[in-house]
Design a protein around this motif. Structure first.
Motif, mmCIF file in Angstrom:
data_model
loop_
_atom_site.group_PDB
_atom_site.id
_atom_site.type_symbol
_atom_site.label_atom_id
_atom_site.label_comp_id
_atom_site.label_asym_id
_atom_site.label_seq_id
_atom_site.Cartn_x
_atom_site.Cartn_y
_atom_site.Cartn_z
ATOM 1 N N TRP A 15 -0.663 4.413 10.860
ATOM 2 C CA TRP A 15 -0.040 3.292 11.569
ATOM 3 C C TRP A 15 0.226 3.664 13.024
ATOM 4 N N GLN B 86 5.446 -5.226 15.676
ATOM 5 C CA GLN B 86 6.728 -5.032 14.999
ATOM 6 C C GLN B 86 7.601 -6.278 15.059
ATOM 7 N N ASN C 52 6.087 -1.601 8.887
ATOM 8 C CA ASN C 52 5.734 -1.850 10.292
ATOM 9 C C ASN C 52 6.200 -0.742 11.218
ATOM 10 N N SER D 269 2.098 -5.018 8.465
ATOM 11 C CA SER D 269 0.878 -4.511 9.092
ATOM 12 C C SER D 269 0.552 -3.141 8.512
ATOM 13 N N VAL E 135 -3.127 -7.135 8.225
ATOM 14 C CA VAL E 135 -1.801 -7.741 8.232
ATOM 15 C C VAL E 135 -1.709 -8.645 7.024
ATOM 16 N N CYS F 28 5.890 -9.331 13.092
ATOM 17 C CA CYS F 28 5.935 -9.110 11.646
ATOM 18 C C CYS F 28 7.356 -9.229 11.113
#
Length: 503
Positions: A85, A190, A21, A200, A227, A193
């Motif tokens: 990301w 963030q 993440n 993710s 995710v 998760c």
């Protein structure tokens, strides 16, 4: 445009690091004679994508910096890459994705439901906004040159990105409630998760790759957001109800501790520290497939390992700093009464009896503490005693209680591990070992299970496709009580926004 430019087959070294993440990174070092060096040097003008592939594992990203480095009579290209990301850092969550920038009503976007569905809906809405160029002319009132920007682009998606859909009815992730107001998608993702054992991802799909889903068909290079649930927890129904049941188990643990454990887990089934299960309700822990035997490292394929034990910081947590309002009000009222009576007795008039208001604020019930007796006993009489939790919250409130419990968890002792092995011996990256998944290691006949927080792949003149896996660290999990407090606070905030309350 993600058209093939060439393959750097004679690189000096390549290192790719995947982080849970967060933004993945890579470093590629090329010879000065490599023609792809000057190509990457154009990163200050245009996007230069890079793919790094090892078996089924692929790193996708864009050149962040490219530096020609000359020393000892030799020229090298050093290329720093940011993984895809980073797209989450460059997507803002508008309160109303379908409205122009100058008319954002409601003031905040609200998301309540299974965590995976909420996160995908949040990102998907913004992808629609970016791909369609909604309200482009209205959003650029003062910039006529941008009015027809979308029309001047080539055919295809304006911002090629897509979200792998999830059916909310069969989304078994835990439930969440949060709101967004021009936050970055990364900031929200963030925390959600981290609290719910989710991972993710953002990777580029290329023509020739398998389609990421049956819901749509991609035809051009596209950034695909997804995710996944790596928590290792399964529920009783396989539907969205599971998330609510798991939240109920966490709430029971947070409010009642382990009082109901003999009923909910009568057989004492194993779960890692910080993971709550209730087999009686169908909430179980699935043991991870990956197992490293550090008692026999050579036989298990482990070339090198480091498994530090971290000492606890304290056994007593102190917090607060602010008295409850009702305490301050009682003190001020009492002082006013006593001062007024004294002024009347001595015959002084014109001096307000509120002269000392606030002088004694935050004196009574301003601080509170909690103690971990088991930790204190284990540490012994020479264990360092206190840690201050600086929250500025009002003492003896639910928020402060959760904050203290969270600090108690953060100051605990814990073990983590860093294991180095050749890819494929014993496990294959992307087939057996996944970022954010659970893994177990054994040392001194004791088992430890935690999340894979970081994976680094190294290939150079000395190391042939070597994997370094970081299992567990100080931020891998948080106290379930603190996580539950954030969920309840988020639900309260969403309800206030929905009811148009500003308090």
């Amino acid at each position: 445009m993600y058209e093939y430019a060439g393959e750097a087959s004679d690189y000096i070294s390549t290192t790719a690091t995947w982080v849970v993440n967060d933004v993945d990174t890579a470093t590629v070092t090329l010879k000065g004679s490599d023609p792809l060096g000057p190509f990457a040097y154009n990163c200050d003008k245009t996007v230069v994508p890079i793919f790094i592939t090892s078996g089924s594992m692929r790193f996708t990203g864009q050149v962040d910096t490219c530096s020609p480095d000359f020393s000892e009579g030799e020229l090298k290209w050093t290329i720093q890459v940011k993984g895809d990301w980073d797209w989450y850092n460059r997507i803002l969550v508008w309160p109303n994705f379908a409205a122009p920038i100058w008319l954002q009503e409601p003031k905040e976007a609200i998301y309540i439901g299974p965590a995976i569905s909420c996160l995908k809906a949040m990102v998907g809405e913004q992808c629609i906004r970016l791909q369609t160029g909604l309200w482009e002319m209205a959003n650029n009132i003062t910039d006529p040159a941008a009015w027809f920007g979308s029309m001047l682009e080539k055919e295809g998606l304006l911002t090629p990105c897509a979200v792998v859909p999830t059916d909310p009815l069969f989304d078994t992730s835990k439930w969440v409630a949060f709101s967004a107001k021009m936050d970055t998608a990364a900031t929200l993702i963030q925390q959600v998760c981290k609290d719910n054992g989710l991972v993710s991802t953002a990777d580029v799909w290329m023509p020739g790759d398998a389609q990421p889903t049956d819901w749509f068909t991609l035809t051009q290079p596209t950034v695909v957001f997804d995710v996944k649930d790596r928590s290792g927890i399964t529920g009783p129904t396989g539907t969205m109800v599971d998330g609510l049941v798991e939240d109920a188990v966490d709430l029971e643990h947070s409010m009642l501790g382990d009082i109901l454990t003999p009923f909910l887990n009568a057989e004492g089934e194993y779960a890692p520290e910080g993971v709550n299960i209730a087999p009686a309700l169908g909430v179980n822990f699935v043991k991870p497939w990956v197992f490293f035997d550090c008692d026999n490292p050579l036989r298990s394929g482990v070339k090198e390992f480091h498994a530090p034990a971290h000492a606890p910081l304290a056994w007593q947590i102190v917090g607060g700093g602010k008295s409850p309002d009702w305490v301050n009000n009682i003190i001020n009222a009492t002082v006013e009464f006593l001062l007024g009576s004294a002024l009347t007795v001595v015959g002084l008039e014109g001096i307000p009896n509120t002269l000392l208001d606030g002088v004694l604020d935050d004196v009574l019930l301003a601080y509170q503490l909690i103690e971990n007796e088991q930790r204190r006993s284990e540490m012994g009489p020479y264990g360092k005693p206190e840690y201050f939790c600086s929250t500025g919250s009002t003492a003896y409130t639910l928020n402060e209680e959760f904050a203290l419990e969270g600090a108690m968890w953060e100051t605990r002792g814990y073990k983590s591990a860093e294991l180095i092995f050749d890819n494929g011996f014993p496990y294959v990256l992307g087939v057996d070992l996944f970022l954010g998944a659970l893994a177990t290691w054994k040392f001194m006949n004791a088992l430890y299970t935690d999340y894979v927080m970081q994976i680094t792949l190294t290939d150079d003149r000395d190391n042939r496709v070597q994997v370094t896996a970081q299992i567990g660290d100080n931020s891998s999990r948080q106290d379930p009580a603190e996580i539950m407090q954030r969920k309840l606070a988020g639900l309260q905030t969403d309800l206030q926004i929905a009811m148009l309350s500003q308090n």
